[in-house]
Every structure is written in structure tokens, then in C-alpha cells.
Design an enzyme around this catalytic site. Structure first.
Site, PDB file in Angstrom:
ATOM      1  N   LYS A  74      -2.952   6.412   1.074  1.00  0.00           N
ATOM      2  CA  LYS A  74      -2.689   6.821   2.457  1.00  0.00           C
ATOM      3  C   LYS A  74      -1.681   7.969   2.453  1.00  0.00           C
ATOM      4  O   LYS A  74      -0.525   7.821   2.854  1.00  0.00           O
ATOM      5  CB  LYS A  74      -2.187   5.624   3.276  1.00  0.00           C
ATOM      6  CG  LYS A  74      -2.407   5.803   4.770  1.00  0.00           C
ATOM      7  CD  LYS A  74      -2.306   4.488   5.496  1.00  0.00           C
ATOM      8  CE  LYS A  74      -2.289   4.681   6.994  1.00  0.00           C
ATOM      9  NZ  LYS A  74      -3.518   5.236   7.553  1.00  0.00           N
ATOM     10  N   GLU A 107     -16.333   6.335   4.519  1.00  0.00           N
ATOM     11  CA  GLU A 107     -15.575   5.803   5.658  1.00  0.00           C
ATOM     12  C   GLU A 107     -15.416   6.873   6.728  1.00  0.00           C
ATOM     13  O   GLU A 107     -15.840   8.018   6.553  1.00  0.00           O
ATOM     14  CB  GLU A 107     -14.221   5.274   5.206  1.00  0.00           C
ATOM     15  CG  GLU A 107     -13.266   6.338   4.695  1.00  0.00           C
ATOM     16  CD  GLU A 107     -11.846   5.815   4.474  1.00  0.00           C
ATOM     17  OE1 GLU A 107     -11.431   4.851   5.134  1.00  0.00           O
ATOM     18  OE2 GLU A 107     -11.137   6.400   3.637  1.00  0.00           O
ATOM     19  N   ARG A 158       0.838  -1.210   0.000  1.00  0.00           N
ATOM     20  CA  ARG A 158       0.000   0.000   0.000  1.00  0.00           C
ATOM     21  C   ARG A 158       0.872   1.259   0.000  1.00  0.00           C
ATOM     22  O   ARG A 158       0.527   2.254  -0.651  1.00  0.00           O
ATOM     23  CB  ARG A 158      -0.967  -0.024   1.189  1.00  0.00           C
ATOM     24  CG  ARG A 158      -2.078   1.009   1.067  1.00  0.00           C
ATOM     25  CD  ARG A 158      -3.160   0.834   2.112  1.00  0.00           C
ATOM     26  NE  ARG A 158      -2.632   0.977   3.462  1.00  0.00           N
ATOM     27  CZ  ARG A 158      -3.332   0.747   4.564  1.00  0.00           C
ATOM     28  NH1 ARG A 158      -4.596   0.345   4.487  1.00  0.00           N
ATOM     29  NH2 ARG A 158      -2.799   0.901   5.753  1.00  0.00           N
TER      30      ARG A 158
END
Ligand code: PLP
Ligand code: COI
Length: 343
Positions: free
Chosen positions: A183, A219, A80
Site C-alpha cells: 500500500k 483489482e 500491512r
């Protein structure tokens, strides 16, 4: 001896023995350096400071029931981080380098791993920033990779303590075709205003809707959303949310224990039909939601409050929590091959 009272740990900074760092110059990483001082020297012109050329990860090391130390799926964090770095156009460490540095930081800070039974862990914060001095808006040519760690307890309140949250009707953390699925630090900066307003109103977290239509659930500011209805584990499918490693693991665990797994757009109208709702993520683990307020911030008209359970963790969420933390703390055998031991 660290002198830490493990039972009082929250999700906050504690100085540990060391941090690790390496620079990537011209595609070559410098030898990993271990430093006892957290203060680093950086050009005031570094792209990481001006244009948010920064991405990071979060994972935990656990002291198991058998005394062994386990990392949870570190390769997924490596992948990620590489995805986030690609989005920013900067160099990222290989999966091998990433996992080796995870193991090394744990070894160098072994006294800071909370004991088994404390419900605490050593949080690892791999961080990658654009490092070279620059003025123009462009991807940085040099990156600095740092492996940081800090012992942590529950993110909010105590483990499994239910929280009240609010839907951010008037605010977004991500743009429809933006960087919500990466992220990158900028996403967190973008969430702070609404989070601060939510805190002032007495809520612990903010739930964002999909920024394009505001009709489905995205989210939370620092975690994914899941819900339980009947035998189903339901979680949003959206291009503007972070692909959570915890959520992905919970989907696997839910299927393993015979639940149906639904990953799909979740319309806001369904909130009234759920039996259990929770946050999931590395920091929050599973945090049950007790009350969910849907209202325009600072304007109280048309407020709807959804209530889940009686303030305790729901039965099915608890079953999932016990299985995932059971694997992490070595209480139950890991049937999925997620555990990486640190010798
Ligand atoms: N969503 C956001 C915005 C997050 O910050 C996090 C935390 O990492 C998550 C979801 C959960 O992801 P993970 O389970 O990989 O920690
Ligand atoms: C995590 O769960 O690891 C996160 O990064 C969430 C938050 C602390 C930013």
C-alpha cells in the site's frame, strides 16, 4: 458540536480536532505529539516528496448500536503498514504503537464519529513518509508517522448503490513484479491517468487486469474484486494486488455462512458467468457493480458490456454486507474476534 450533517457525508476531507505524529530517528520513536493544525513542517528535500517514499493505511471507527466505539481489525493494518515500510526500506511503528495511536485519535476526535444509523464512520488514515532531507535515491533514514482522521460516508453515491466500471485494457496500475501488493502511494499515482479517463467516459472505477498476461482479473483502483456464482465467493489470486483486509474478512464470513470460497486466478472470460460482481475494501465497503465495460479506452471497437443484476445489490453480496457491517456497528455479535473497542 461539529455542525456536520451526517446524512450528507461523502468520502472527503473534513477538519477534525487533532492529528497525531511521531518521528523515528535512529530506530527510536519520539513521544507522540497531538496537533490541532494539519499543516506540518517538512524539509523540501524529504525523500517522501521526491521519490514517493510513502505508504499508508485506511481503517474505520464505528459508533455501534450500543453506543460503543469499535475499530475493525487494526492489527491487520499495522502489519500491512510494516510490510509496506519494509518494501520501502523505512522504519514503521510497532503493532502496539499503531493500535494505541488508532485508539487515541478516536478519543481525541470522539465528536467526529458519526452517530449509529447514519451509515457513516470515522476514517483513520495512518500515513508514513520518508522525512529526512536527501538527494540520492535511497531509503530514508528518518520516517514520520502520522495518524489522521476524517468522518466519511459512502465512497461513491450512496451505500450499496451499484456503479458502472471499465476494464483498463491499455493501462496498468502495477508492474508484474512490482509494488502492486504494497500500500504505497506510488500505486495510486500510477492509477490516476486511467482513472481520470474512466471518469471522463462516465465510469466510477477502473478494473485492472494482471499486468503480465492481461488475461486474468487483478483489482480496482481502490478496492479488490469479488464475484458470486451459485454458492461460490470468487476473488482473484495475484501477486500484483493489495491483500485487502475487507476481502480477507468477507472470505471468512462467506465460509461461515456456508458459501464456497475460491481464491484463484480469475480469467476475463468468466465475467460472463458471474451473477453478482462487486468492489470490496475499507472505503468502498461492498459496492455492487451494475455494468462492467470491457473495451480499449478511447477506442470503442470490440466493446463488451457485462450487466449484473438490475442496479441493486445482489442477494448474496447483500448478505455478506449485512454481516460485515453488522459486526462493525455492533448489531450482531462478532464471532471472529475482529472488534477492538475504544473506551
Ligand atoms: N485494493 C486497493 C488498491 C486499495 O486501495 C484498497 C483499499 O485499502 C483495497 C484493495 C482494499 O483493502 P482494505 O480492505 O484493506 O481496505
Ligand atoms: C481504503 O479503502 O482505505 C483505501 O485506502 C482506498 C482509497 C481511499 C485509497
Amino acid at each position: 458540536m461539529t455542525g456536520i450533517d451526517w446524512s450528507k457525508l461523502t468520502f472527503s476531507y473534513t477538519k477534525t480536532n487533532t492529528m497525531l505524529c511521531s518521528r523515528c530517528i535512529g530506530g527510536q520513536w519520539t513521544p507522540v505529539e497531538s496537533r490541532t493544525d494539519d499543516n506540518i513542517s517538512i524539509s523540501a528535500f524529504a525523500g517522501g516528496l521526491h521519490y514517493a517514499i510513502e505508504c499508508f493505511e485506511g481503517l474505520k471507527a464505528f459508533r455501534g448500536k450500543d453506543g460503543k466505539v469499535r475499530l475493525f481489525r487494526p492489527e491487520e493494518n499495522a502489519k500491512r503498514l510494516q510490510r509496506s515500510a519494509k518494501y520501502l526500506g523505512i522504519d514503521a511503528p510497532s503493532t502496539e504503537m499503531f493500535v494505541e495511536m488508532c485508539k487515541r485519535i478516536v478519543r481525541e476526535n470522539i465528536d467526529f464519529i458519526p452517530p449509529y444509523g447514519s451509515h457513516a464512520s470515522l476514517y483513520l488514515r495512518p500515513t508514513l513518509i520518508g522525512f529526512n532531507p536527501q538527494l540520492g535515491v535511497q531509503s530514508s533514514k528518518e520516517s514520520l508517522f502520522m495518524m489522521l482522521c476524517s468522518p466519511v460516508g459512502a465512497y461513491t453515491g450512496g451505500a450499496l448503490e451499484a456503479i458502472d466500471v471499465v476494464i483498463a485494457r491499455n493501462y496498468d496500475r502495477a508492474a508484474p513484479n512490482g509494488c502492486g501488493a504494497y500500500k504505497v502511494g506510488g500505486n495510486y499515482a500510477a492509477s490516476l491517468y486511467s482513472l481520470n479517463v474512466a471518469h471522463e467516459l462516465g465510469y466510477k472505477a477502473v478494473l485492472y487486469l494482471d499486468p503480465a498476461t492481461k488475461t486474468t482479473i487483478d483489482e480496482f483502483n481502490s478496492s479488490n474484486f469479488f464475484a458470486i456464482r451459485g454458492n461460490s465467493y470468487i476473488t482473484p489470486k495475484s501477486d500484483s494486488i493489495l491483500p485487502s483486509i475487507t476481502n480477507m474478512s468477507l472470505e471468512t464470513v462467506a465460509a461461515y455462512v456456508g458459501m464456497d470460497v475460491e481464491r484463484r486466478p480469475v480469467p476475463v472470460e468468466e465475467l460472463s458467468t458471474f451473477e453478482e460482481v462487486g468492489e470490496c475494501g475499507t472505503a468502498v465497503v461492498i459496492t455492487p457493480v451494475h455494468r462492467l465495460a470491457d473495451k480499449p479506452f478511447l477506442e470503442s471497437e470490440e466493446e463488451t458490456i457485462y450487466t449484473y443484476g438490475d442496479g441493486l445489490c445482489g442477494e448474496k453480496s447483500l448478505r455478506l454486507y449485512n454481516m460485515i457491517t453488522g459486526i462493525q456497528y455492533g448489531e450482531i455479535e462478532d464471532p471472529f474476534g475482529w472488534t477492538v473497542f475504544v473506551d
